[in-house]
Design a protein around this motif. Structure first.
Motif, PDB file in Angstrom:
ATOM      1  N   ASN A   6       0.806  -1.225   0.000  1.00 20.46           N
ATOM      2  CA  ASN A   6       0.000   0.000   0.000  1.00 20.46           C
ATOM      3  C   ASN A   6       0.839   1.275   0.000  1.00 20.46           C
ATOM      4  OD1 ASN A   6      -2.302  -1.576   0.060  1.00 20.46           O
ATOM      5  ND2 ASN A   6      -2.505  -1.479   2.285  1.00 20.46           N
ATOM      6  N   ARG A   7       1.904   1.281   0.795  1.00 17.36           N
ATOM      7  CA  ARG A   7       2.738   2.488   0.882  1.00 17.36           C
ATOM      8  C   ARG A   7       3.447   2.751  -0.443  1.00 17.36           C
ATOM      9  NH1 ARG A   7       7.929   3.398   1.370  1.00 17.36           N
ATOM     10  NH2 ARG A   7       8.380   1.184   1.641  1.00 17.36           N
ATOM     11  N   SER A  65       1.041   3.956  -3.125  1.00 12.29           N
ATOM     12  CA  SER A  65       0.701   5.367  -2.940  1.00 12.29           C
ATOM     13  C   SER A  65       1.779   6.284  -3.502  1.00 12.29           C
ATOM     14  CB  SER A  65       0.491   5.651  -1.448  1.00 12.29           C
ATOM     15  OG  SER A  65       0.227   7.015  -1.222  1.00 12.29           O
ATOM     16  N   ASN A  66       3.033   5.962  -3.235  1.00  9.86           N
ATOM     17  CA  ASN A  66       4.140   6.790  -3.723  1.00  9.86           C
ATOM     18  C   ASN A  66       4.241   6.767  -5.243  1.00  9.86           C
ATOM     19  OD1 ASN A  66       4.872   7.537  -1.121  1.00  9.86           O
ATOM     20  ND2 ASN A  66       6.353   5.864  -0.900  1.00  9.86           N
ATOM     21  N   SER A  93      -4.757   3.140   3.646  1.00  5.51           N
ATOM     22  CA  SER A  93      -3.538   2.321   3.535  1.00  5.51           C
ATOM     23  C   SER A  93      -3.504   1.129   4.490  1.00  5.51           C
ATOM     24  CB  SER A  93      -2.283   3.177   3.744  1.00  5.51           C
ATOM     25  OG  SER A  93      -2.209   4.200   2.773  1.00  5.51           O
ATOM     26  N   LYS A 121      -3.183   2.632   8.091  1.00  9.60           N
ATOM     27  CA  LYS A 121      -1.922   1.901   8.008  1.00  9.60           C
ATOM     28  C   LYS A 121      -1.850   0.751   9.022  1.00  9.60           C
ATOM     29  CE  LYS A 121       0.537   5.981   6.328  1.00  9.60           C
ATOM     30  NZ  LYS A 121       1.655   6.935   6.521  1.00  9.60           N
TER      31      LYS A 121
END
Length: 216
Positions: free
Chosen positions: A80-81, A84-85, A170, A188
């Motif tokens: 997920n992280r 996103s980036n 996230s 998160k």
């Protein structure tokens, strides 16, 4: 036909291609996707073939090749992280995010699905569910009525998210995990596979087990 590239060359990229191919079978020619191939930051993968499609190059190289053309993309990155980036970078290129919905998914009326999201095969989306942007709902996952899944969250294969749950930005719901009705999962947060969540999970924490308890 709309030109589309798949970001990433991992196993999930093949699932994205599969969904696109199945979607094309049921769409008129004017609504079909022209699958150009893959995009990957790893320059060593350029020219290599995955699931019958070639890796075209890095995002910058592909943007230059198709300069003047509107490109669509799907970001097939499971983390997920990282997803996103990467999406931030692709949006800066003015590419458009495609939403992929496998034809075998069962979807009720009065639902919302954000751009860039993925609804996998045999998954179920119940009435009044709100699915954010770049959310991954994998094979056989069930999303109950009035559930909210915020941007960049993910439900792995077989996950069961019951009615009125809220899945934070996230956050990650592992395979075959079950989230009891009305439960809130913080941003998160991670729910381990096969876990049963009976109470709220705080942001940034990991829970696991039956019943699920905090492990980190």
């Amino acid at each position: 036909m709309k030109k589309i590239v798949i970001m990433g060359t991992g196993g999930f990229s093949a699932e994205a291609i599969w969904a696109l191919e199945e979607m094309n079978k049921l769409s008129p020619l004017s609504d079909q996707w022209n699958i150009l191939g893959y995009v990957d930051d790893d320059k060593s993968k350029k020219g290599k073939v995955f699931y019958n499609y070639q890796t075209l190059g890095t995002p910058g190289e592909v943007d230059e090749i198709y300069s003047g053309n509107q490109l669509w993309y799907f970001c097939a990155i499971g983390d997920n992280r990282i997803r996103s980036n990467i999406v931030k970078c692709l949006d800066e290129l003015a590419w458009k995010a495609a939403t992929l919905i496998h034809p075998s998914a069962v979807m009720a009326k009065n639902i919302e699905i954000g751009e860039g999201s993925y609804i996998g095969p045999a998954s179920v989306i119940c009435p009044n569910a709100i699915i954010g942007e770049h959310v991954l709902i994998n094979t056989r996952a069930a999303i109950g009525h009035d559930v909210i899944m915020e941007n960049f969250s993910q439900a792995c294969p077989g996950a069961q998210i019951n009615g009125f749950c809220k899945i934070g930005h996230s956050s990650f719901i592992g395979s075959n995990a079950s989230i009891m009705p009305g439960t809130k999962i913080g941003e998160k947060a991670t729910v381990g596979g096969n876990s049963q969540v009976l109470r709220a999970v705080k942001s940034g924490t990991t829970v696991n087990g039956v019943p699920a308890i905090k492990v980190s």
